[in-house]
Design an enzyme around this catalytic site. Structure first.
Site, PDB file in Angstrom:
ATOM      1  N   ASP A  49      20.100 -33.364  -6.145  1.00 46.90           N
ATOM      2  CA  ASP A  49      20.408 -32.333  -7.150  1.00 46.90           C
ATOM      3  C   ASP A  49      21.240 -32.914  -8.292  1.00 46.90           C
ATOM      4  O   ASP A  49      21.060 -32.568  -9.446  1.00 46.90           O
ATOM      5  CB  ASP A  49      21.177 -31.171  -6.518  1.00 46.90           C
ATOM      6  CG  ASP A  49      20.279 -30.340  -5.609  1.00 46.90           C
ATOM      7  OD1 ASP A  49      19.043 -30.493  -5.714  1.00 46.90           O
ATOM      8  OD2 ASP A  49      20.814 -29.572  -4.790  1.00 46.90           O
ATOM      9  N   SER A  94      -6.760  -5.848  -0.088  1.00 48.05           N
ATOM     10  CA  SER A  94      -5.745  -5.154  -0.871  1.00 48.05           C
ATOM     11  C   SER A  94      -5.924  -3.657  -0.647  1.00 48.05           C
ATOM     12  O   SER A  94      -6.694  -3.252   0.225  1.00 48.05           O
ATOM     13  CB  SER A  94      -5.827  -5.554  -2.336  1.00 48.05           C
ATOM     14  OG  SER A  94      -7.103  -5.280  -2.817  1.00 48.05           O
ATOM     15  N   GLU A 128       4.773   4.609   4.762  1.00 50.95           N
ATOM     16  CA  GLU A 128       5.773   3.537   4.775  1.00 50.95           C
ATOM     17  C   GLU A 128       5.921   2.981   3.368  1.00 50.95           C
ATOM     18  O   GLU A 128       4.983   3.063   2.569  1.00 50.95           O
ATOM     19  CB  GLU A 128       5.332   2.429   5.729  1.00 50.95           C
ATOM     20  CG  GLU A 128       4.107   1.678   5.238  1.00 50.95           C
ATOM     21  CD  GLU A 128       3.392   0.885   6.328  1.00 50.95           C
ATOM     22  OE1 GLU A 128       2.589   1.465   7.067  1.00 50.95           O
ATOM     23  OE2 GLU A 128       3.664  -0.326   6.406  1.00 50.95           O
ATOM     24  N   LYS A 130       5.822   0.626   0.189  1.00 50.93           N
ATOM     25  CA  LYS A 130       5.016  -0.516  -0.238  1.00 50.93           C
ATOM     26  C   LYS A 130       5.991  -1.548  -0.794  1.00 50.93           C
ATOM     27  O   LYS A 130       6.618  -1.336  -1.831  1.00 50.93           O
ATOM     28  CB  LYS A 130       4.015  -0.092  -1.308  1.00 50.93           C
ATOM     29  CG  LYS A 130       3.086  -1.214  -1.733  1.00 50.93           C
ATOM     30  CD  LYS A 130       1.946  -0.661  -2.582  1.00 50.93           C
ATOM     31  CE  LYS A 130       0.861  -1.676  -2.829  1.00 50.93           C
ATOM     32  NZ  LYS A 130       1.293  -2.859  -3.550  1.00 50.93           N
ATOM     33  N   ASP A 132       7.432  -4.741  -2.570  1.00 49.19           N
ATOM     34  CA  ASP A 132       6.978  -5.509  -3.726  1.00 49.19           C
ATOM     35  C   ASP A 132       7.312  -6.989  -3.523  1.00 49.19           C
ATOM     36  O   ASP A 132       8.315  -7.486  -4.011  1.00 49.19           O
ATOM     37  CB  ASP A 132       7.644  -4.959  -4.995  1.00 49.19           C
ATOM     38  CG  ASP A 132       6.920  -5.408  -6.248  1.00 49.19           C
ATOM     39  OD1 ASP A 132       5.857  -6.059  -6.119  1.00 49.19           O
ATOM     40  OD2 ASP A 132       7.417  -5.110  -7.345  1.00 49.19           O
ATOM     41  N   ARG A 151      -2.037 -14.990   0.959  1.00 51.31           N
ATOM     42  CA  ARG A 151      -3.273 -14.245   0.843  1.00 51.31           C
ATOM     43  C   ARG A 151      -4.339 -15.002   0.059  1.00 51.31           C
ATOM     44  O   ARG A 151      -5.511 -14.949   0.380  1.00 51.31           O
ATOM     45  CB  ARG A 151      -2.985 -12.919   0.140  1.00 51.31           C
ATOM     46  CG  ARG A 151      -4.144 -11.981   0.160  1.00 51.31           C
ATOM     47  CD  ARG A 151      -3.724 -10.647  -0.411  1.00 51.31           C
ATOM     48  NE  ARG A 151      -4.265 -10.525  -1.732  1.00 51.31           N
ATOM     49  CZ  ARG A 151      -5.195  -9.629  -2.074  1.00 51.31           C
ATOM     50  NH1 ARG A 151      -5.619  -8.777  -1.184  1.00 51.31           N
ATOM     51  NH2 ARG A 151      -5.653  -9.585  -3.275  1.00 51.31           N
ATOM     52  N   TYR A 238       3.700  -5.364   8.776  1.00 54.88           N
ATOM     53  CA  TYR A 238       3.084  -4.033   8.672  1.00 54.88           C
ATOM     54  C   TYR A 238       1.601  -4.001   9.038  1.00 54.88           C
ATOM     55  O   TYR A 238       0.968  -2.972   8.959  1.00 54.88           O
ATOM     56  CB  TYR A 238       3.293  -3.441   7.272  1.00 54.88           C
ATOM     57  CG  TYR A 238       2.857  -4.345   6.129  1.00 54.88           C
ATOM     58  CD1 TYR A 238       1.531  -4.714   5.976  1.00 54.88           C
ATOM     59  CD2 TYR A 238       3.784  -4.824   5.209  1.00 54.88           C
ATOM     60  CE1 TYR A 238       1.138  -5.546   4.949  1.00 54.88           C
ATOM     61  CE2 TYR A 238       3.396  -5.654   4.161  1.00 54.88           C
ATOM     62  CZ  TYR A 238       2.070  -6.017   4.044  1.00 54.88           C
ATOM     63  OH  TYR A 238       1.675  -6.837   3.030  1.00 54.88           O
ATOM     64  N   LYS A 302      -1.589   5.312   5.962  1.00 56.68           N
ATOM     65  CA  LYS A 302      -2.659   4.726   6.780  1.00 56.68           C
ATOM     66  C   LYS A 302      -3.064   5.713   7.865  1.00 56.68           C
ATOM     67  O   LYS A 302      -2.179   6.306   8.513  1.00 56.68           O
ATOM     68  CB  LYS A 302      -2.167   3.435   7.452  1.00 56.68           C
ATOM     69  CG  LYS A 302      -1.777   2.334   6.472  1.00 56.68           C
ATOM     70  CD  LYS A 302      -1.104   1.145   7.152  1.00 56.68           C
ATOM     71  CE  LYS A 302      -0.645   0.148   6.090  1.00 56.68           C
ATOM     72  NZ  LYS A 302       0.280  -0.864   6.626  1.00 56.68           N
ATOM     73  N   CYS A 449     -18.101  -9.896 -30.662  1.00 58.80           N
ATOM     74  CA  CYS A 449     -18.515 -10.986 -31.526  1.00 58.80           C
ATOM     75  C   CYS A 449     -19.936 -11.380 -31.151  1.00 58.80           C
ATOM     76  O   CYS A 449     -20.262 -11.514 -29.974  1.00 58.80           O
ATOM     77  CB  CYS A 449     -17.565 -12.165 -31.317  1.00 58.80           C
ATOM     78  SG  CYS A 449     -18.217 -13.718 -31.910  1.00 58.80           S
ATOM     79  N   CYS A 455     -19.035 -19.417 -30.921  1.00 63.57           N
ATOM     80  CA  CYS A 455     -17.683 -18.891 -31.144  1.00 63.57           C
ATOM     81  C   CYS A 455     -16.728 -19.659 -30.231  1.00 63.57           C
ATOM     82  O   CYS A 455     -16.842 -19.595 -29.013  1.00 63.57           O
ATOM     83  CB  CYS A 455     -17.630 -17.408 -30.826  1.00 63.57           C
ATOM     84  SG  CYS A 455     -15.953 -16.742 -30.901  1.00 63.57           S
TER      85      CYS A 455
HETATM   86  S1  IVH Z   1      -1.281  -2.778   4.263  1.00 58.44           S
HETATM   87  C1  IVH Z   1      -5.622  -3.711   4.962  1.00 58.44           C
HETATM   88  N1  IVH Z   1       1.232  -2.063   3.964  1.00 58.44           N
HETATM   89  O1  IVH Z   1       0.274  -4.436  -1.023  1.00 58.44           O
HETATM   90  C2  IVH Z   1      -4.360  -3.309   4.320  1.00 58.44           C
HETATM   91  N2  IVH Z   1       0.315  -3.562   2.377  1.00 58.44           N
HETATM   92  O2  IVH Z   1      -1.720  -3.678  -2.948  1.00 58.44           O
HETATM   93  C3  IVH Z   1      -3.370  -4.391   4.254  1.00 58.44           C
HETATM   94  N3  IVH Z   1       1.895  -4.331   0.685  1.00 58.44           N
HETATM   95  O3  IVH Z   1      -1.914  -7.040  -0.262  1.00 58.44           O
HETATM   96  C4  IVH Z   1      -2.176  -4.063   3.481  1.00 58.44           C
HETATM   97  N4  IVH Z   1       3.640  -3.219   1.437  1.00 58.44           N
HETATM   98  O4  IVH Z   1       0.606  -7.453   0.014  1.00 58.44           O
HETATM   99  C5  IVH Z   1       0.219  -2.783   3.468  1.00 58.44           C
HETATM  100  N5  IVH Z   1       3.444  -1.410   3.848  1.00 58.44           N
HETATM  101  C6  IVH Z   1       2.443  -2.118   3.372  1.00 58.44           C
HETATM  102  C7  IVH Z   1       2.587  -2.930   2.236  1.00 58.44           C
HETATM  103  C8  IVH Z   1       1.488  -3.635   1.751  1.00 58.44           C
HETATM  104  C9  IVH Z   1       3.194  -4.062   0.517  1.00 58.44           C
HETATM  105  C10 IVH Z   1       1.100  -5.198  -0.215  1.00 58.44           C
HETATM  106  C11 IVH Z   1       0.215  -6.197   0.468  1.00 58.44           C
HETATM  107  C12 IVH Z   1      -1.171  -5.890  -0.045  1.00 58.44           C
HETATM  108  C13 IVH Z   1      -0.863  -5.183  -1.311  1.00 58.44           C
HETATM  109  C14 IVH Z   1      -2.006  -4.295  -1.747  1.00 58.44           C
END
Ligand code: IVH
Length: 708
Positions: A49, A94, A128, A130, A132, A151, A238, A302, A449, A455
């Protein structure tokens, strides 16, 4: 140089600094090689470093001395090349997004209709947060963590096993787990850890991260696992991928099981009765959002019953049994300095707002999309007013927002702050890049265009798409390199990439003399290009960047036609929009008339056609397997459903038959292999009898479909 009597950088003359530099760089490079390639670090982290900081200080004080390939510039870009690839045994999907209460009630209704459940039948779902962050798949064999993968594009991710091992929330060993268990979840960074990390970055004179998500992603994707180890990452489980035995028969049960095994699961995960209950939980989580200490961007619902999840299955990239209910986007006001036009790979003229930089939801925004000329003028594609009909002008105060990861958008205009001499924006009718006419076809929201490959903007965008991740994915050849090579006339169309080395004879010599390239990176690039002379058909089709042919359509086409030659022949024969070839294109589920017309226009008539021919001299698309399940007795057959099915809705039956490799048609013809007739079958059953088509009842169908 490493002694305590080293003079402070502020005391150095430029000549002294220039003399010190080579030694510093050599020491850092040796340390890098020792660590990465030989796995045998020779100096301590602190010493490393210190050397790096000194180099950065010298470069900051004497910018003229900074070399383009300096070790201070190498994090990030160089890193991604180093990870191995992992093909996910079960794809990482996703989620479909919802934004309103209505999207949630629609989700419930859609699931019911697919499964044939009445409106009052119970349909519990989990809710649940989501998270970030970025998703990660952890593979445990006999309870031992053997692999961790990002992923990636959902099918192939990066092998980040060593990095994942440094995360405290991720157990190295499990007791009582199935022999094979892939646990999926989100890597994230807490607000407190993010703030501390950015403070450290600032102290070291390094760039701060824009937000915790970027910090988490940047930390996990470090080739040097020691760096990951020093970053405070966390993990919530999850979901799961491949399994040797089920974790539970419900989503909630499976989550509890993951918790028992030692994973962190989100404590706000609850089981809800129905849409009203889900919405109540959404509001509760929204209330808690600011005090959670980590970023979330919505609530995921879900279906709880895993048997129903299995029946619901997947669309091309998202499950039918889940939805992400996103929080409303954050908003901010700023000044629109000017409107610029970008020309995309299909020639679309896209207006972009250049903004006075403003922070929206923790990210500094200085560009936003303005979609198209109607949007700027304040009307939708049908001519109806949007934003109350207010147009957008250069110099206006505008409200911008970000929804999820997407490009910022302009939501509104403040007319009270518009200057008296502001003029309505005049959308160009000539391409700003090549001067060709830019025309708007009837029914198209976009002006394009007409320059095609003459182009430069279209040509470069096409090339960038060609080398991008889901396409040829050539390591070392990214958007920047493509732009530079195009500018210098090295590459004008995809085929040129594959002749690069040979055309220059000593391609290596020339390339390694370019700024930013060295002998190693030049050789790596040529190797990476060599590596892509054979490419799966679906990627090949996608890489061509044809209008209306995205990755899922490319995959459909590849599976349908198997080889490029066959696809090209059918498209050629369909040129007059009629006859068997045209019918065959339209019969592909997911290919409509627009796509079929686009294929014909671009492959038979445009400059693309010649570019594809040239490319095929150097590249071989590998045949695709028809998407059929080997042991299904209806794979490859055409089936028709008629009458009422009592234990499965039509939608489910169709999806199931397709998943088993069959084609589902709407009417009985000589091409029909099986008619599945429920009670009340009428004219179709009669026609089948006349044609001698095999007819089976619902029980026989369920035997094929594997029951429910
Ligand atoms: S379930 C088959 N649960 O959101 C479904 N995803 O926009 C698999 N994520 O790629 C995903 N929190 O990276 C699930 N509680 C949660 C989540 C979650 C964040 C993300 C995950 C996914 C993305 C889709």
């Amino acid at each position: 140089m490493t002694g305590t009597d080293t003079p402070d950088v502020s005391q150095l003359t430029q000549a002294e600094a220039a003399a010190e530099l080579p030694g510093l760089i050599a020491a850092l490079e040796a340390a890098n090689t020792a660590y990465h390639t030989l796995d045998a670090p020779e100096i301590s982290d602190a010493e490393y470093d210190r050397l790096k900081r000194r180099l950065a200080e010298i470069e900051a004080r004497f910018p003229a001395l900074a070399r383009p390939d300096s070790p201070t510039r190498k994090i990030g870009a160089a890193v991604a090349e180093g990870f191995g690839k992992v093909t996910h045994e079960v794809r990482m999907l996703s989620l479909e997004n919802g934004f309103s209460d209505e999207d949630v009630t629609d989700f419930d209704a859609r699931v019911r209709s697919y499964l044939g459940l009445s409106p009052d039948a119970p349909l519990p779902c989990t809710a649940e947060p989501k998270i970030d962050g970025l998703s990660l798949s952890l593979r445990y064999e006999r309870g031992v963590l053997v692999q961790a993968a990002t992923r990636g594009d959902g099918e192939v991710g990066e092998n980040v096993t060593e990095n994942a091992r440094t995360i405290a929330d991720i157990p190295q060993r499990l007791t009582g787990a199935p022999d094979l268990l892939e646990v999926r979840g989100e890597v994230y960074m807490s607000h407190a850890d993010f703030a501390a990390l950015n403070a450290r970055q600032a102290e070291r004179g390094e760039k701060p991260f824009a937000n915790p998500r970027n910090a988490a992603a940047g930390s996990l994707r470090q080739l040097d696992a020691r760096i990951t180890a020093a970053r405070p990452l966390r993990f919530f489980a999850y979901a799961w991928g491949a399994l040797s035995e089920p974790l539970s028969d419900t989503q909630m049960g499976a989550i509890n099981q993951l918790k028992t095994l030692g994973f962190q699961v989100n404590p706000l995960t609850v089981l809800c009765d129905g849409p009203q209950d889900l919405l109540a939980q959404y509001r509760a989580i929204e209330q808690a959002r600011a005090s959670l200490g980590y970023d979330i961007d919505g609530v995921v619902y879900k279906v709880n019953d895993l048997g129903l999840q299995r029946r619901l299955g997947f669309r091309s990239t998202t499950p039918r049994w889940a939805i992400a209910h996103k929080f409303p986007a954050e908003l901010a006001w700023t000044r629109l300095e000017r409107i610029e036009i970008q020309v995309g790979r299909t020639g679309a003229l896209s207006p972009v707002a250049r903004l006075a930089p403003v922070t929206v939801g923790g990210v500094v925004v200085s560009n936003a999309t303005l979609h198209n000329e109607d949007y700027i003028a304040g009307r939708d594609s049908k001519g109806a007013p949007i934003r109350g009909g207010k147009d957008i002008r250069e110099g206006d105060w505008v409200q911008v927002y970000r929804a999820g990861d997407v490009i910022p958008k302009v939501a509104d205009v403040d007319l009270s702050r518009r200057s008296a001499d502001a003029q309505p924006y005049e959308f160009p009718h000539k391409c700003p890049e090549c001067g060709s006419d830019a025309i708007r076809e009837e029914g198209d929201a976009v002006r394009r265009c007409t320059g095609g490959l003459i182009c430069p903007a279209q040509a470069v965008e096409k090339l960038k798409h060609f080398v991008s991740r889901g396409a040829f994915d050539i390591e070392g050849l990214g958007a920047k390199q493509v732009e530079a090579f195009y500018r210098d006339g090295w590459i004008r169309e995809p085929a040129d990439i594959f002749t690069l080395q040979q055309r220059f004879g000593s391609g290596l010599q020339q390339l390694k003399n370019r700024e930013g390239w060295g002998p190693k990176s030049a050789q790596n690039l040529f190797d990476a290009i060599e590596d892509k002379r054979k490419i799966p058909l679906a990627r090949f089709i996608f890489a061509l960047g044809l209008r209306h042919v995205g990755d899922s359509t490319a995959t459909l086409l590849a599976h349908q036609f198997g080889t490029w030659e066959r696809l090209a022949k059918v498209v050629e024969e369909a040129d007059n929009f009629q006859g068997p070839a045209w019918e065959e294109l339209l019969a592909i589920d997911g290919v409509g008339e627009t796509t079929a017309r686009s294929l014909i226009a671009s492959l038979n008539h445009s400059a693309d056609a010649q570019a594809v021919k040239n490319l095929l001299q150097w590249v071989t698309p590998e045949p695709a397997q028809p998407r059929a399940v080997a042991d299904s007795e209806i794979a490859g057959l055409t089936v028709v459903f008629t009458g009422t099915l009592e234990r499965m809705t039509r939608a489910e039956a169709k999806a199931r038959a397709e998943a088993l490799g069959a084609k589902v048609a709407g009417s009985v013809s000589a091409k029909t292999d099986i008619l599945i007739a429920g009670p009340g079958a009428g004219s179709k059953a009669k026609k089948a009898a006349e044609l001698g088509v095999r007819v089976i009842d619902e029980d026989a169908w369920l035997a094929i479909a594997g029951g429910t």
